[in-house]
Write a protein that holds these residues in place. Structure first.
Motif, PDB file in Angstrom:
ATOM      1  N   GLU A  35     -40.393  77.198  63.472  1.00  0.00           N
ATOM      2  CA  GLU A  35     -39.057  76.817  63.020  1.00  0.00           C
ATOM      3  C   GLU A  35     -38.752  77.321  61.619  1.00  0.00           C
ATOM      4  O   GLU A  35     -37.692  77.007  61.072  1.00  0.00           O
ATOM      5  N   SER A  36     -39.634  78.123  61.032  1.00  0.00           N
ATOM      6  CA  SER A  36     -39.422  78.581  59.663  1.00  0.00           C
ATOM      7  C   SER A  36     -38.223  79.534  59.598  1.00  0.00           C
ATOM      8  O   SER A  36     -37.955  80.297  60.529  1.00  0.00           O
ATOM      9  N   SER A  37     -37.522  79.507  58.494  1.00  0.00           N
ATOM     10  CA  SER A  37     -36.380  80.396  58.283  1.00  0.00           C
ATOM     11  C   SER A  37     -36.794  81.855  58.389  1.00  0.00           C
ATOM     12  O   SER A  37     -36.065  82.677  58.950  1.00  0.00           O
ATOM     13  N   ASP A  38     -37.957  82.188  57.832  1.00  0.00           N
ATOM     14  CA  ASP A  38     -38.426  83.572  57.886  1.00  0.00           C
ATOM     15  C   ASP A  38     -38.590  84.050  59.321  1.00  0.00           C
ATOM     16  O   ASP A  38     -38.162  85.159  59.671  1.00  0.00           O
ATOM     17  N   MET A  39     -39.215  83.231  60.149  1.00  0.00           N
ATOM     18  CA  MET A  39     -39.442  83.623  61.543  1.00  0.00           C
ATOM     19  C   MET A  39     -38.112  83.708  62.293  1.00  0.00           C
ATOM     20  O   MET A  39     -37.888  84.643  63.071  1.00  0.00           O
ATOM     21  N   LYS A  40     -37.232  82.760  62.071  1.00  0.00           N
ATOM     22  CA  LYS A  40     -35.938  82.766  62.748  1.00  0.00           C
ATOM     23  C   LYS A  40     -35.109  83.988  62.351  1.00  0.00           C
ATOM     24  O   LYS A  40     -34.456  84.603  63.192  1.00  0.00           O
ATOM     25  N   GLN A  41     -35.161  84.371  61.090  1.00  0.00           N
ATOM     26  CA  GLN A  41     -34.456  85.573  60.625  1.00  0.00           C
ATOM     27  C   GLN A  41     -35.068  86.822  61.252  1.00  0.00           C
ATOM     28  O   GLN A  41     -34.356  87.754  61.626  1.00  0.00           O
ATOM     29  N   LYS A  42     -36.380  86.845  61.357  1.00  0.00           N
ATOM     30  CA  LYS A  42     -37.093  88.002  61.902  1.00  0.00           C
ATOM     31  C   LYS A  42     -36.659  88.308  63.334  1.00  0.00           C
ATOM     32  O   LYS A  42     -36.488  89.466  63.710  1.00  0.00           O
ATOM     33  N   VAL A  43     -36.472  87.282  64.137  1.00  0.00           N
ATOM     34  CA  VAL A  43     -36.164  87.448  65.558  1.00  0.00           C
ATOM     35  C   VAL A  43     -34.658  87.494  65.822  1.00  0.00           C
ATOM     36  O   VAL A  43     -34.210  88.068  66.811  1.00  0.00           O
ATOM     37  N   TRP A  44     -33.859  86.943  64.914  1.00  0.00           N
ATOM     38  CA  TRP A  44     -32.426  86.821  65.157  1.00  0.00           C
ATOM     39  C   TRP A  44     -31.778  88.186  65.429  1.00  0.00           C
ATOM     40  O   TRP A  44     -32.073  89.181  64.775  1.00  0.00           O
ATOM     41  N   GLY A  80     -26.238  80.714  64.884  1.00  0.00           N
ATOM     42  CA  GLY A  80     -26.732  81.690  63.920  1.00  0.00           C
ATOM     43  C   GLY A  80     -28.192  81.411  63.641  1.00  0.00           C
ATOM     44  O   GLY A  80     -28.779  80.470  64.190  1.00  0.00           O
ATOM     45  N   PRO A  81     -28.808  82.188  62.764  1.00  0.00           N
ATOM     46  CA  PRO A  81     -30.233  82.015  62.501  1.00  0.00           C
ATOM     47  C   PRO A  81     -30.578  80.683  61.835  1.00  0.00           C
ATOM     48  O   PRO A  81     -31.735  80.270  61.867  1.00  0.00           O
ATOM     49  N   ASP A  82     -29.580  79.999  61.303  1.00  0.00           N
ATOM     50  CA  ASP A  82     -29.830  78.704  60.680  1.00  0.00           C
ATOM     51  C   ASP A  82     -29.532  77.523  61.604  1.00  0.00           C
ATOM     52  O   ASP A  82     -29.644  76.367  61.190  1.00  0.00           O
ATOM     53  N   ASP A  83     -29.169  77.804  62.842  1.00  0.00           N
ATOM     54  CA  ASP A  83     -28.902  76.742  63.820  1.00  0.00           C
ATOM     55  C   ASP A  83     -30.152  75.872  63.942  1.00  0.00           C
ATOM     56  O   ASP A  83     -31.242  76.377  64.212  1.00  0.00           O
TER      57      ASP A  83
END
Length: 140
Positions: free
Chosen positions: A90-99, A109-112
């Motif tokens: 659930e980390s922001s970094d991982m979510k941004q990486k895959v988004w 969005g990636p912050d959902d």
């Protein structure tokens, strides 16, 4: 097929196919569903909603099985069987990486807060349905 040829074929399939099945264990039985996969090398990622059954399943048993690459063109279609371990990230970094924009129909969005990433580390990859009719095993 030597190891380098096998790795090249595995990467080719992962590069060309994003849709596959992910099987987890639910109530001590396998449960499969179609998923979209992204990869970095041999490492796989898949976006999902944190409130899905698969997320619950993985908390109990993180073993997964993935099928990816079959084209439905006939009996000679090569595909991969991937055994691995999945972690819910659930980390922001991982979510941004895959988004990517393909996820917009499901997430804001990636912050959902409902958006999480399945981080899948393969333990064994089998290339199936090659012309020699033998599974080719890439041990990780």
């Amino acid at each position: 097929m030597n190891k380098q040829q096998l790795e090249e074929k595995v990467h080719q399939i992962l590069d060309n196919y994003q849709i596959g099945t992910l099987a987890s264990i639910k109530d001590n039985k396998p449960f499969s569903r179609y998923m979209t996969f992204f990869h970095e090398g041999l490492h796989l990622y898949s976006a999902t909603n944190k409130d899905t059954h698969k997320v619950e399943d993985l908390k109990e048993n993180n073993q997964v099985h993935i099928l990816i690459g079959f084209e439905h063109k006939g009996l000679q279609d090569s595909y991969l069987e991937i055994e691995g371990k999945a972690e819910v990230k659930e980390s922001s970094d991982m979510k941004q990486k895959v988004w990517n924009n393909d996820l917009e129909p499901w997430f804001e969005g990636p912050d959902d807060p409902n958006y999480v990433v399945l981080d899948i580390t393969p333990t064994e990859i089998r290339l199936m349905n090659e012309r020699d009719h033998q599974p080719h095993v890439l041990e990780i």
